[in-house]
Design an enzyme around this catalytic site. Structure first.
Site, mmCIF file in Angstrom:
data_model
loop_
_atom_site.group_PDB
_atom_site.id
_atom_site.type_symbol
_atom_site.label_atom_id
_atom_site.label_comp_id
_atom_site.label_asym_id
_atom_site.label_seq_id
_atom_site.Cartn_x
_atom_site.Cartn_y
_atom_site.Cartn_z
ATOM 1 N N ASP A 113 0.808 -1.211 0.000
ATOM 2 C CA ASP A 113 0.000 0.000 0.000
ATOM 3 C C ASP A 113 0.846 1.268 0.000
ATOM 4 O O ASP A 113 2.077 1.227 0.108
ATOM 5 C CB ASP A 113 -0.913 0.010 1.228
ATOM 6 C CG ASP A 113 -2.362 -0.222 0.842
ATOM 7 O OD1 ASP A 113 -2.645 -0.339 -0.358
ATOM 8 O OD2 ASP A 113 -3.210 -0.293 1.741
ATOM 9 N N TYR B 207 7.147 -10.006 6.646
ATOM 10 C CA TYR B 207 7.038 -8.563 6.871
ATOM 11 C C TYR B 207 7.746 -8.200 8.170
ATOM 12 O O TYR B 207 7.800 -8.999 9.115
ATOM 13 C CB TYR B 207 5.566 -8.146 6.978
ATOM 14 C CG TYR B 207 4.836 -8.058 5.667
ATOM 15 C CD1 TYR B 207 4.785 -6.867 4.954
ATOM 16 C CD2 TYR B 207 4.180 -9.175 5.138
ATOM 17 C CE1 TYR B 207 4.103 -6.785 3.744
ATOM 18 C CE2 TYR B 207 3.489 -9.092 3.928
ATOM 19 C CZ TYR B 207 3.461 -7.896 3.240
ATOM 20 O OH TYR B 207 2.784 -7.814 2.058
#
Length: 456
Positions: free
Chosen positions: A174, A252
């Site tokens: 994003d 992540y």
């Protein structure tokens, strides 16, 4: 691709004669210049072999001559490509105005079929704050993907649209999110015609011996990419490879300052995520496109980094999973922060993971996007390579970027120190009213959202 090309509807079935003449003239001039540079290069090589002095200077001059030759050869390839298109046209290989228009733009795989190509995976890093996400479908500029394709077009490494290039990406991060391990795959121009033909009929990862003589994709692309995007390595892949669906796992990292947080409570709560669970209460709902919210988290860790500021320790959360839902990591981290602040019990994770007990997600704000990093994407058999020259240039660039940001941090720190003590004391005396926390299970639930892909 060629802005000087005329409208084929007004010029008939052939390229304009003046354009052909200009291109051929440029081609002859550039070939002549290549010969001159090669002669100078040979002369310098001879001098170096017979002289022990001024080696550093001569080596520098030789390197720049080689770069000049390489750049001119790239221009020759581009001009020859257009000239070949016109010759094919004249010989009747292609007829019709529509096909002529495609050749001028360079945006078709038929043109690329006349040059060697191979299917390649690229490992990409980018610093996210400047970009409106990775994917160009965000309809906002700039995006990381759009900048990569500008570089591919500028270097003539890729010709065609995403479908023709069989383009795929591993993750769709994003706005503001960074990565040091994003992976994309697509067809790129190659120096090795025979290897490309072998790979087109192969379903196996190519051996390292077949890298010799290939275009230095890392070096070529990094020369034209913006400073906050870099290619880290490349690897030939079989035609059936897909950057998203061939990925075995993604990892992540999320960075945060640990002051006033109960790290142990966050760690204990985070371990509850490990395993296969229904994460519908830890994502933004996509009721139209996603019907299965079960995901497998492979590992969860929290540990300190080597960075401190004003007595505060910088920590990082590392989460590894086979795949993630839209905004899943940021929602998980947001709940962990509430637990670390003592606003929620670690048991709230069990409650939110129980989809039968909690069928709709309570409303809460996600964790900020800037500290989130797509750390790595794991694939079977892929070994990304980078030439020594490209690696050295990459290391120097990243070190310079680190120094630049350290300098910026020093300036902000000076501004902080320059604040008057009287102003600081007056601010401390002011009372700050803390917001009343409403427990998650007592909050209103969210409406379903629609989204075609699932970035974090």
């Amino acid at each position: 691709m060629w802005s000087a090309a005329a409208d084929p509807q007004s010029e008939g079935d052939h390229l304009p004669l003046d354009l052909i003449s200009t291109l051929r003239s440029q081609l002859l001039s550039l070939r002549s210049r290549v010969q001159e540079l090669e002669a100078e290069n040979a002369k310098l090589s001879y001098q170096m072999s017979n002289c022990c002095c001024h080696k550093q200077k001569e080596s520098f001059e030789k390197e720049h001559l080689e770069k000049g030759i390489e750049g001119i050869r790239e221009n020759l390839d581009s001009i020859s490509l257009v000239e070949q298109n016109d010759e094919l046209k004249a010989s009747g290989v292609e007829t019709g105005k529509k096909k002529l228009k495609k050749k001028i733009s360079g945006a078709n795989m038929r043109t690329m079929n006349h040059i060697a190509k191979r299917y390649v995976a690229l490992k990409v890093m980018y610093f996210g704050p400047r970009f409106y996400g990775f994917a160009s479908e965000a309809h906002m500029e700039p995006t990381v993907e759009s900048e990569i394709f500008k570089a591919l077009e500028k270097t003539w490494l890729a010709i065609g649209d995403k479908k023709e290039l069989q383009y795929s990406r591993c993750g769709r991060t994003d706005k503001g999110v960074s990565s040091v391990g994003q992976v994309i795959a697509l067809f790129l121009r190659s120096n090795l015609k025979e290897i490309g033909a072998i790979e087109e009929n192969s379903k196996e990862v190519v051996s390292e011996e077949q890298y010799d003589g290939e275009i230095d994709y890392v070096r070529v692309l990094n020369r034209v990419l913006p400073r906050d995007i870099r290619v880290m390595g490349w690897c030939p892949v079989p035609i059936g490879f897909h950057a998203r669906f061939s990925c075995l796992s993604r990892e992540y990292k999320y960075f945060f300052w640990g002051r006033n947080l109960n790290i142990l409570a966050m760690e204990n709560a985070g371990k509850k995520f490990v395993g296969e669970h229904d994460f519908r209460n830890f994502c933004k709902m996509d009721a139209v496109n996603v019907h299965n919210y079960r995901r497998h988290v492979i590992s969860f860790e929290i540990y300190p980094t080597n960075k401190r500021y004003d007595g505060d320790q910088l920590w990082e959360i590392k989460i590894k999973g086979s795949a993630f839902l839209w905004h899943q990591v940021r929602c998980m981290v947001a709940v962990l922060f509430m637990i670390g602040q003592g606003l929620e019990s670690p048991d709230v994770v069990d409650t939110l993971l129980d989809a039968e007990r909690t069928s709709r997600k309570p409303q809460y704000t996600m964790a900020p996007e800037i500290p989130l990093v797509l750390q790595s994407c794991e694939f079977e058999g892929l070994k990304f390579i980078c030439s020594s020259d490209a690696r050295q240039a990459l290391l120097m660039h990243l070190e310079n970027e680190c120094r630049t940001y350290e300098l910026q941090a020093a300036i902000f720190h000076e501004a902080l120190l320059s604040c008057l003590p009287s102003e600081q004391s007056s601010l401390n005396k002011g009372s700050i009213k803390e917001a009343t926390h409403i427990h998650l299970m007592s909050r209103p639930t969210e409406h379903h959202h629609m989204k075609s892909d699932v970035p974090n």
